[in-house]
Write a protein that holds these residues in place. Structure first.
Motif, PDB file in Angstrom:
ATOM      1  N   ARG A 109       2.621   4.554  26.705  1.00  0.00           N
ATOM      2  CA  ARG A 109       2.459   4.595  25.141  1.00  0.00           C
ATOM      3  C   ARG A 109       3.221   5.833  24.686  1.00  0.00           C
ATOM      4  O   ARG A 109       3.499   5.877  23.406  1.00  0.00           O
ATOM      5  CB  ARG A 109       1.285   4.032  24.983  1.00  0.00           C
ATOM      6  CG  ARG A 109       0.895   4.218  23.190  1.00  0.00           C
ATOM      7  CD  ARG A 109      -0.477   4.056  22.717  1.00  0.00           C
ATOM      8  NE  ARG A 109      -0.995   4.083  21.492  1.00  0.00           N
ATOM      9  CZ  ARG A 109      -2.171   3.739  21.070  1.00  0.00           C
ATOM     10  NH1 ARG A 109      -2.942   3.424  21.508  1.00  0.00           N
ATOM     11  NH2 ARG A 109      -2.125   3.711  19.673  1.00  0.00           N
ATOM     12  N   LEU A 110       2.705   6.955  25.325  1.00  0.00           N
ATOM     13  CA  LEU A 110       2.821   8.222  24.972  1.00  0.00           C
ATOM     14  C   LEU A 110       4.494   8.432  24.919  1.00  0.00           C
ATOM     15  O   LEU A 110       5.035   9.002  23.938  1.00  0.00           O
ATOM     16  CB  LEU A 110       2.368   9.249  25.529  1.00  0.00           C
ATOM     17  CG  LEU A 110       1.082   9.679  25.337  1.00  0.00           C
ATOM     18  CD1 LEU A 110       0.189  10.541  26.348  1.00  0.00           C
ATOM     19  CD2 LEU A 110       0.749  10.378  23.926  1.00  0.00           C
ATOM     20  N   ARG A 125      -8.987  14.103  17.913  1.00  0.00           N
ATOM     21  CA  ARG A 125      -8.863  13.284  16.853  1.00  0.00           C
ATOM     22  C   ARG A 125      -9.914  13.589  15.698  1.00  0.00           C
ATOM     23  O   ARG A 125      -9.518  13.378  14.387  1.00  0.00           O
ATOM     24  CB  ARG A 125      -8.858  11.688  17.032  1.00  0.00           C
ATOM     25  CG  ARG A 125      -7.665  11.048  17.929  1.00  0.00           C
ATOM     26  CD  ARG A 125      -7.664   9.585  17.866  1.00  0.00           C
ATOM     27  NE  ARG A 125      -8.700   9.243  19.035  1.00  0.00           N
ATOM     28  CZ  ARG A 125      -8.416   8.921  20.286  1.00  0.00           C
ATOM     29  NH1 ARG A 125      -7.279   9.084  20.753  1.00  0.00           N
ATOM     30  NH2 ARG A 125      -9.629   8.347  21.071  1.00  0.00           N
ATOM     31  N   ASN A 141     -10.060  17.982  15.765  1.00  0.00           N
ATOM     32  CA  ASN A 141      -8.565  18.681  15.655  1.00  0.00           C
ATOM     33  C   ASN A 141      -8.952  20.184  15.800  1.00  0.00           C
ATOM     34  O   ASN A 141      -8.270  20.993  15.053  1.00  0.00           O
ATOM     35  CB  ASN A 141      -7.856  18.665  14.255  1.00  0.00           C
ATOM     36  CG  ASN A 141      -6.590  18.891  14.281  1.00  0.00           C
ATOM     37  OD1 ASN A 141      -5.941  18.810  15.280  1.00  0.00           O
ATOM     38  ND2 ASN A 141      -6.047  19.390  13.087  1.00  0.00           N
ATOM     39  N   ARG A 147       6.788  11.520  23.204  1.00  0.00           N
ATOM     40  CA  ARG A 147       6.373  12.071  22.072  1.00  0.00           C
ATOM     41  C   ARG A 147       5.782  13.434  22.212  1.00  0.00           C
ATOM     42  O   ARG A 147       5.887  14.294  21.557  1.00  0.00           O
ATOM     43  CB  ARG A 147       5.177  11.171  21.524  1.00  0.00           C
ATOM     44  CG  ARG A 147       5.921   9.821  20.844  1.00  0.00           C
ATOM     45  CD  ARG A 147       4.668   9.417  20.014  1.00  0.00           C
ATOM     46  NE  ARG A 147       3.513   8.655  20.766  1.00  0.00           N
ATOM     47  CZ  ARG A 147       2.271   8.390  20.525  1.00  0.00           C
ATOM     48  NH1 ARG A 147       1.865   8.910  19.316  1.00  0.00           N
ATOM     49  NH2 ARG A 147       1.320   8.100  21.364  1.00  0.00           N
ATOM     50  N   ASP A 163      -3.417   7.504  22.972  1.00  0.00           N
ATOM     51  CA  ASP A 163      -3.294   7.671  21.501  1.00  0.00           C
ATOM     52  C   ASP A 163      -3.676   9.197  21.082  1.00  0.00           C
ATOM     53  O   ASP A 163      -4.761   9.613  20.865  1.00  0.00           O
ATOM     54  CB  ASP A 163      -4.526   6.887  20.903  1.00  0.00           C
ATOM     55  CG  ASP A 163      -4.488   6.790  19.335  1.00  0.00           C
ATOM     56  OD1 ASP A 163      -3.556   7.279  18.643  1.00  0.00           O
ATOM     57  OD2 ASP A 163      -5.601   6.401  18.958  1.00  0.00           O
ATOM     58  N   LEU A 164      -2.438   9.848  21.094  1.00  0.00           N
ATOM     59  CA  LEU A 164      -2.440  11.278  20.458  1.00  0.00           C
ATOM     60  C   LEU A 164      -1.370  11.644  19.589  1.00  0.00           C
ATOM     61  O   LEU A 164      -0.166  11.101  19.735  1.00  0.00           O
ATOM     62  CB  LEU A 164      -2.341  12.159  21.700  1.00  0.00           C
ATOM     63  CG  LEU A 164      -3.526  12.245  22.875  1.00  0.00           C
ATOM     64  CD1 LEU A 164      -3.097  13.380  23.925  1.00  0.00           C
ATOM     65  CD2 LEU A 164      -4.595  12.711  22.275  1.00  0.00           C
ATOM     66  N   ASP A 165      -1.921  12.154  18.645  1.00  0.00           N
ATOM     67  CA  ASP A 165      -0.899  12.730  17.519  1.00  0.00           C
ATOM     68  C   ASP A 165      -0.354  13.867  17.651  1.00  0.00           C
ATOM     69  O   ASP A 165      -0.904  14.854  18.217  1.00  0.00           O
ATOM     70  CB  ASP A 165      -1.611  12.726  16.126  1.00  0.00           C
ATOM     71  CG  ASP A 165      -0.960  13.001  14.980  1.00  0.00           C
ATOM     72  OD1 ASP A 165       0.464  13.457  15.311  1.00  0.00           O
ATOM     73  OD2 ASP A 165      -1.337  13.038  13.890  1.00  0.00           O
ATOM     74  N   PRO A 166       1.107  13.978  18.094  1.00  0.00           N
ATOM     75  CA  PRO A 166       1.706  15.108  18.417  1.00  0.00           C
ATOM     76  C   PRO A 166       1.750  16.233  17.458  1.00  0.00           C
ATOM     77  O   PRO A 166       2.060  17.219  17.916  1.00  0.00           O
ATOM     78  CB  PRO A 166       3.351  14.791  18.259  1.00  0.00           C
ATOM     79  CG  PRO A 166       3.421  13.106  18.302  1.00  0.00           C
ATOM     80  CD  PRO A 166       1.956  12.691  17.639  1.00  0.00           C
ATOM     81  N   GLU A 167       0.907  15.979  16.355  1.00  0.00           N
ATOM     82  CA  GLU A 167       0.804  17.001  15.209  1.00  0.00           C
ATOM     83  C   GLU A 167      -0.411  17.764  15.488  1.00  0.00           C
ATOM     84  O   GLU A 167      -0.940  18.699  14.874  1.00  0.00           O
ATOM     85  CB  GLU A 167       1.003  16.735  13.917  1.00  0.00           C
ATOM     86  CG  GLU A 167       2.227  15.831  13.412  1.00  0.00           C
ATOM     87  CD  GLU A 167       3.368  17.253  13.564  1.00  0.00           C
ATOM     88  OE1 GLU A 167       3.227  18.177  13.382  1.00  0.00           O
ATOM     89  OE2 GLU A 167       4.283  16.616  14.440  1.00  0.00           O
ATOM     90  N   LEU A 168      -1.487  17.392  16.395  1.00  0.00           N
ATOM     91  CA  LEU A 168      -2.666  17.732  16.764  1.00  0.00           C
ATOM     92  C   LEU A 168      -2.522  19.500  16.984  1.00  0.00           C
ATOM     93  O   LEU A 168      -1.530  19.863  17.867  1.00  0.00           O
ATOM     94  CB  LEU A 168      -3.419  17.383  18.018  1.00  0.00           C
ATOM     95  CG  LEU A 168      -3.996  15.750  17.645  1.00  0.00           C
ATOM     96  CD1 LEU A 168      -4.401  15.142  19.113  1.00  0.00           C
ATOM     97  CD2 LEU A 168      -5.099  16.118  16.848  1.00  0.00           C
ATOM     98  N   THR A 184      -7.054  10.928  28.090  1.00  0.00           N
ATOM     99  CA  THR A 184      -7.088   9.787  26.973  1.00  0.00           C
ATOM    100  C   THR A 184      -6.703   8.435  27.861  1.00  0.00           C
ATOM    101  O   THR A 184      -5.478   8.455  28.515  1.00  0.00           O
ATOM    102  CB  THR A 184      -6.075  10.014  25.992  1.00  0.00           C
ATOM    103  OG1 THR A 184      -5.708   8.874  25.128  1.00  0.00           O
ATOM    104  CG2 THR A 184      -4.630  10.531  26.409  1.00  0.00           C
TER     105      THR A 184
END
Length: 236
Positions: free
Chosen positions: A116-117, A55, A58, A120, A91-96, A87
């Motif tokens: 939660r994922l 996060r 990146n 995604r 909490d992971l952004d798929p755009e990383l 994690t």
């Protein structure tokens, strides 16, 4: 069951920080040290970083040297090592960039983190739930089952602390930069923990390398006959 050989790698200031608290990344390494790290990556089957590092920084976590990539392919290995993250929250952004470069990506999380994922990361990474908490011993068991024999851990501080506190690391490569940070808000290399052997246990220093103004210290953390300590710490 064969667990991977675990090598912890970090660049730190003299007072033990991984970075300062400013928005810009503090460059502790120099070009020669970056090349050394690239060589260690090329010798690894997998590279692990924590989700907080993904996060904040990146990173892509790829091998930069074309010749090193070519040697891996010639030896029948993937061009780049597998990429692993941990994690608890999911909490992971798929755009990383971690998820969109290289080949094999593994995300270890908790049961709630996997929920939660959801879907995604479908098509981007394999998500492995380790249970109610993050069990680093189970993580290594699973990686061993997947053929990972040598893993480089690049942090951050909570991840390094977990491996060391659980007695699950075999080697430490520490690049020490001639910089003082002195900011209590900055990320530290290690955090308070109940480390195996207590405060008096000495690591085995096997090499010191000078790369310009940086000293690279190589430590062995336990003898080959030492059993790993059970990991009973909770995930972060």
């Amino acid at each position: 069951m064969v667990r991977p050989y675990v090598l912890l790698s970090a660049a730190v200031s003299i007072d033990g920080y991984l970075d300062d608290a400013s928005p810009q990344r503090l460059l502790l390494s120099n070009p020669d040290d970056f090349d050394r790290v690239d060589a260690v990556r090329a010798d690894s089957d997998a590279i692990l970083v924590g989700a907080q590092t993904l996060r904040s920084d990146n990173p892509r976590l790829l091998i930069g040297s074309e010749s090193r990539r070519a040697r891996r392919v010639a030896a029948g290995k993937p061009e780049h090592p597998a990429k692993v993250t941990v994690t608890a929250s999911g909490d992971l952004d798929p755009e990383l960039r971690f998820l969109h470069t290289g080949d094999r990506k593994l995300v270890y999380t908790t049961t709630s983190g996997a929920a939660r994922l959801g879907a995604r990361l479908d098509g981007l990474a394999e998500v492995i739930a380790l249970g109610a908490e993050l069990d680093f011993g189970a993580l290594l068991d699973d990686l061993g089952d997947r053929g990972i024999r040598r893993m480089m851990v690049e942090g951050g501080g909570h991840i390094h602390t977990r491996f060391l506190a659980a007695g699950l690391a075999d080697e430490l490569l520490l690049a020490v930069a001639p910089i003082l940070v002195g900011d209590r808000e900055a990320p530290r290399f290690l955090h308070p923990a109940d480390y195996p052997g207590g405060s008096g246990r000495r690591m085995i220093l096997t090499d010191v390398t000078r790369l310009g103004d940086i000293a690279v210290l190589r430590y062995l953390l336990r003898d080959a006959d030492d059993p790993p300590v059970d990991d009973d710490t909770s995930g972060r």
